[in-house]
Motif scaffolding. Structure first.
Motif, PDB file in Angstrom:
ATOM      1  N   TYR A 108       0.848  -1.443  -0.144  1.00 34.91           N
ATOM      2  CA  TYR A 108       0.515  -0.221   0.178  1.00 34.91           C
ATOM      3  C   TYR A 108       0.668   1.080   0.064  1.00 34.91           C
ATOM      4  N   MET A 109       1.932   1.091   0.066  1.00 32.27           N
ATOM      5  CA  MET A 109       3.011   2.422   0.427  1.00 32.27           C
ATOM      6  C   MET A 109       2.534   3.285  -0.949  1.00 32.27           C
ATOM      7  N   ASP A 110       2.761   3.170  -2.325  1.00 30.73           N
ATOM      8  CA  ASP A 110       3.025   4.478  -2.895  1.00 30.73           C
ATOM      9  C   ASP A 110       1.582   4.621  -3.187  1.00 30.73           C
ATOM     10  N   ALA A 111       0.367   4.356  -2.367  1.00 29.36           N
ATOM     11  CA  ALA A 111      -1.455   4.978  -2.548  1.00 29.36           C
ATOM     12  C   ALA A 111      -1.361   5.492  -1.347  1.00 29.36           C
ATOM     13  N   VAL A 112      -0.894   5.137  -0.209  1.00 29.45           N
ATOM     14  CA  VAL A 112      -0.706   6.142   0.877  1.00 29.45           C
ATOM     15  C   VAL A 112      -0.444   7.312   0.726  1.00 29.45           C
ATOM     16  N   GLN A 113       1.425   7.301  -0.197  1.00 30.65           N
ATOM     17  CA  GLN A 113       1.995   8.492  -0.779  1.00 30.65           C
ATOM     18  C   GLN A 113       0.993   9.428  -1.506  1.00 30.65           C
ATOM     19  N   LYS A 114       0.397   9.385  -2.323  1.00 32.05           N
ATOM     20  CA  LYS A 114      -0.395   9.906  -3.353  1.00 32.05           C
ATOM     21  C   LYS A 114      -1.400  10.300  -2.268  1.00 32.05           C
ATOM     22  N   VAL A 115      -2.284   9.242  -1.927  1.00 33.91           N
ATOM     23  CA  VAL A 115      -2.935   9.413  -1.110  1.00 33.91           C
ATOM     24  C   VAL A 115      -3.118  11.456  -0.789  1.00 33.91           C
ATOM     25  N   ALA A 116      -1.950  10.549   1.162  1.00 36.58           N
ATOM     26  CA  ALA A 116      -1.784  11.724   1.919  1.00 36.58           C
ATOM     27  C   ALA A 116      -1.251  12.688   1.739  1.00 36.58           C
ATOM     28  N   ALA A 117      -0.600  12.971   0.388  1.00 42.00           N
ATOM     29  CA  ALA A 117      -0.165  14.272  -0.446  1.00 42.00           C
ATOM     30  C   ALA A 117      -1.535  15.217  -0.860  1.00 42.00           C
ATOM     31  N   LYS A 118      -3.443  14.925  -1.072  1.00 40.85           N
ATOM     32  CA  LYS A 118      -3.862  15.718  -0.904  1.00 40.85           C
ATOM     33  C   LYS A 118      -4.579  15.606   0.214  1.00 40.85           C
ATOM     34  N   TYR A 119      -5.032  14.768   1.293  1.00 40.07           N
ATOM     35  CA  TYR A 119      -5.237  15.334   2.611  1.00 40.07           C
ATOM     36  C   TYR A 119      -3.835  15.861   3.397  1.00 40.07           C
ATOM     37  N   PRO A 120      -3.397  16.918   3.229  1.00 35.90           N
ATOM     38  CA  PRO A 120      -2.196  17.175   4.465  1.00 35.90           C
ATOM     39  C   PRO A 120      -2.370  17.432   5.730  1.00 35.90           C
ATOM     40  N   ASP A 121      -4.306  17.571   6.142  1.00 31.93           N
ATOM     41  CA  ASP A 121      -4.852  17.377   7.604  1.00 31.93           C
ATOM     42  C   ASP A 121      -5.361  15.800   8.584  1.00 31.93           C
ATOM     43  N   VAL A 122      -4.582  15.280   6.802  1.00 27.44           N
ATOM     44  CA  VAL A 122      -4.890  13.930   7.583  1.00 27.44           C
ATOM     45  C   VAL A 122      -3.940  12.973   7.963  1.00 27.44           C
ATOM     46  N   VAL A 123      -3.860  12.513   8.832  1.00 28.37           N
ATOM     47  CA  VAL A 123      -2.439  11.946   9.908  1.00 28.37           C
ATOM     48  C   VAL A 123      -2.859  10.012   8.960  1.00 28.37           C
ATOM     49  N   PHE A 124      -1.873   9.347   8.039  1.00 29.57           N
ATOM     50  CA  PHE A 124      -1.652   7.755   7.803  1.00 29.57           C
ATOM     51  C   PHE A 124      -0.158   7.932   8.081  1.00 29.57           C
ATOM     52  N   LEU A 125      -0.979   6.365   8.412  1.00 28.84           N
ATOM     53  CA  LEU A 125       0.904   5.125   8.800  1.00 28.84           C
ATOM     54  C   LEU A 125       0.736   4.266   7.820  1.00 28.84           C
ATOM     55  N   HIS A 126       1.747   3.527   7.845  1.00 32.85           N
ATOM     56  CA  HIS A 126       2.303   2.971   7.100  1.00 32.85           C
ATOM     57  C   HIS A 126       2.926   1.890   6.979  1.00 32.85           C
ATOM     58  N   CYS A 127       1.963   0.601   7.572  1.00 34.71           N
ATOM     59  CA  CYS A 127       2.818  -0.393   8.302  1.00 34.71           C
ATOM     60  C   CYS A 127       3.917  -1.610   7.197  1.00 34.71           C
ATOM     61  N   SER A 128       4.894  -1.296   7.667  1.00 37.12           N
ATOM     62  CA  SER A 128       6.104  -2.580   7.353  1.00 37.12           C
ATOM     63  C   SER A 128       6.984  -1.576   5.498  1.00 37.12           C
ATOM     64  N   GLY A 129       6.826  -0.163   5.665  1.00 36.70           N
ATOM     65  CA  GLY A 129       6.974   0.606   4.287  1.00 36.70           C
ATOM     66  C   GLY A 129       8.216   1.397   4.692  1.00 36.70           C
ATOM     67  N   TYR A 130       8.677   2.323   4.009  1.00 35.29           N
ATOM     68  CA  TYR A 130       9.932   2.998   4.181  1.00 35.29           C
ATOM     69  C   TYR A 130       9.974   4.687   4.243  1.00 35.29           C
ATOM     70  N   LYS A 131       8.425   4.758   3.158  1.00 40.78           N
ATOM     71  CA  LYS A 131       8.302   5.651   2.827  1.00 40.78           C
ATOM     72  C   LYS A 131       7.215   6.878   3.655  1.00 40.78           C
ATOM     73  N   THR A 132       7.816   8.532   3.477  1.00 41.89           N
ATOM     74  CA  THR A 132       7.229   9.354   4.942  1.00 41.89           C
ATOM     75  C   THR A 132       6.767   9.596   4.286  1.00 41.89           C
ATOM     76  N   ALA A 133       6.131  10.989   5.247  1.00 38.08           N
ATOM     77  CA  ALA A 133       5.717  12.795   4.861  1.00 38.08           C
ATOM     78  C   ALA A 133       5.501  12.739   6.019  1.00 38.08           C
ATOM     79  N   LYS A 134       4.870  14.289   6.073  1.00 42.25           N
ATOM     80  CA  LYS A 134       5.443  15.180   6.830  1.00 42.25           C
ATOM     81  C   LYS A 134       3.647  14.870   7.817  1.00 42.25           C
ATOM     82  N   ASN A 135       3.044  14.171   7.297  1.00 46.42           N
ATOM     83  CA  ASN A 135       1.629  13.344   7.811  1.00 46.42           C
ATOM     84  C   ASN A 135       1.846  12.122   7.159  1.00 46.42           C
ATOM     85  N   VAL A 136       2.694  11.441   6.814  1.00 50.13           N
ATOM     86  CA  VAL A 136       2.975  10.116   7.057  1.00 50.13           C
ATOM     87  C   VAL A 136       4.457   9.429   7.516  1.00 50.13           C
TER      88      VAL A 136
END
Length: 369
Positions: A108-136
């Motif tokens: 789910y890693m890349d999907a999380v990155q794409k959707v999180a970029a559209k919703y900066p006020d939502v916090v996303f946590l991704h299990c076992s991946g390595y890509k992060t962002a301000k809200n990921v």
């Protein structure tokens, strides 16, 4: 005339006053409603909640979260494929009002990155991946520590010195687990070897059971797994052999076979993370919790496990919990004889997270993804 004008003015003032009071009450009511409405927390799962494995363990964590944190509501979507469907599922949860979303599979890693970029006020946590962002943020546990300990049980139990391992996908997470398990096996039985069969599935009960059968036919008398179903354990029991399960306590599915197995305990992590988000103290991080945090452990021992095996495991477990020793301390060679970790050194987390080679004792090579 003056009396009429005064009366009109008085009436207008009254209307404005009432309107103002009504507006104030409406705003107050809206504020109070917002304060009492539960915070919505979303989860997307790779398999069904009844898989008895990976998804089941995460769902137990979700239930624990609901029990321990007041005024939250959880929403989950199960059997979400690791493709464009994952993006749609994440969008769906956002549209339902989720302010915190846990995506519980590596793919789910890349999907999380794409959707999180559209919703900066939502916090996303991704299990076992390595890509992060301000809200990921990312999260995982050092399950390799529990796998090593389970390897001790397998190494002391095997009579043929051939142990089978039903593996999902050739990604670093799975390779690391195979290596940790094998190091545990050979710490007590240097003559044992580990044979691996890849299924390229997370959840396919029939295929995973057949993979275990193929290993049993090759002489394996203990079957380990990195799969989300108890199929491999059932195959071991049907053949009168033994097994090392994964994700949750699988003894009820194969009570005569399961020795023990690495298990997940996600609840405390979910509680800690949601509380931090609600308190405004959460910051993006790459969490990789050890056994000492309680996020990973061993399942209870089967009745057939001897006191000698339990003692050997518990002794090594205490070394891990103390932090004085860890699984990938050198010297460690790969299965071509090349030294990978010199004596006195520990493999770096970066190298653990990108592992694409097998340790000595594992047969074969790691397939390209």
């Amino acid at each position: 005339m003056k009396k009429i004008l005064a009366l009109i003015t008085l009436l207008l003032f009254a209307v404005v006053t009432v309107t103002g009071c009504g507006s104030g009450k409406a705003e107050k009511a809206a504020t109070e409603k917002a304060a009492t409405e539960p915070t919505k927390v979303g989860f997307i799962y790779i398999g069904p909640v009844g898989d008895a494995g990976w998804t089941y363990a995460h769902d137990q964590g979700r239930k624990y979260l609901e029990e321990k944190v007041p005024n939250i509501k959880t929403i989950y979507m199960e059997s979400v494929p690791e493709n464009a469907d994952a993006e749609r599922a994440l969008e769906n949860l956002v549209q339902q009002g989720c302010k915190i979303i846990f995506a519980t599979s590596y793919g789910y890693m890349d999907a999380v990155q794409k959707v999180a970029a559209k919703y900066p006020d939502v916090v996303f946590l991704h299990c076992s991946g390595y890509k992060t962002a301000k809200n990921v943020g990312t999260y995982f546990g050092r399950i390799y520590q529990a796998r090593y300990l389970s390897g001790i049980a397998a190494g002391k139990t095997t009579k043929t010195n051939t142990i089978g391992y039903v593996a999902a996908f050739p990604i670093p997470e799975v390779v690391r687990g195979i290596n940790a398990f094998t190091l545990g096996v050979r710490s007590v039985n240097p003559n044992a070897k580990v044979k691996v069969v890849w299924t390229n599935t997370w959840y396919d009960p029939a295929k995973e059971k057949e993979a275990a059968k193929s290993l049993l036919e090759q002489g394996a008398d203990v079957i380990a797994q990195h799969q989300d179903t108890p199929g491999p354990m059932q195959a071991a029991e049907e053949a009168g052999k033994f097994g090392i399960s994964y994700n949750s306590d699988m003894r009820k599915f194969a009570p005569k076979a399961v020795l023990t197995g690495p298990v997940w305990n996600w609840g405390p992590y979910y509680v800690k993370t949601v509380k931090a988000v609600l308190a405004g103290t959460w910051k993006s991080e790459q969490y990789w919790g050890p056994m000492a945090d309680g996020v990973v452990d061993l399942a209870p021992y089967g009745d057939m496990v001897s006191e000698d095996i339990k003692t050997a495991i518990e002794s090594k477990k205490q070394e891990i919990l103390s932090g004085k020793w860890d699984v990938f301390f050198g010297p460690i060679k790969d299965n071509t004889g090349k030294e990978r970790v010199p004596a006195g050194q520990d493999l770096s987390d970066k190298d653990k997270l990108s592992m694409d080679w097998f340790v000595e004792g594992v047969e074969g090579t790691v397939p390209k993804q």
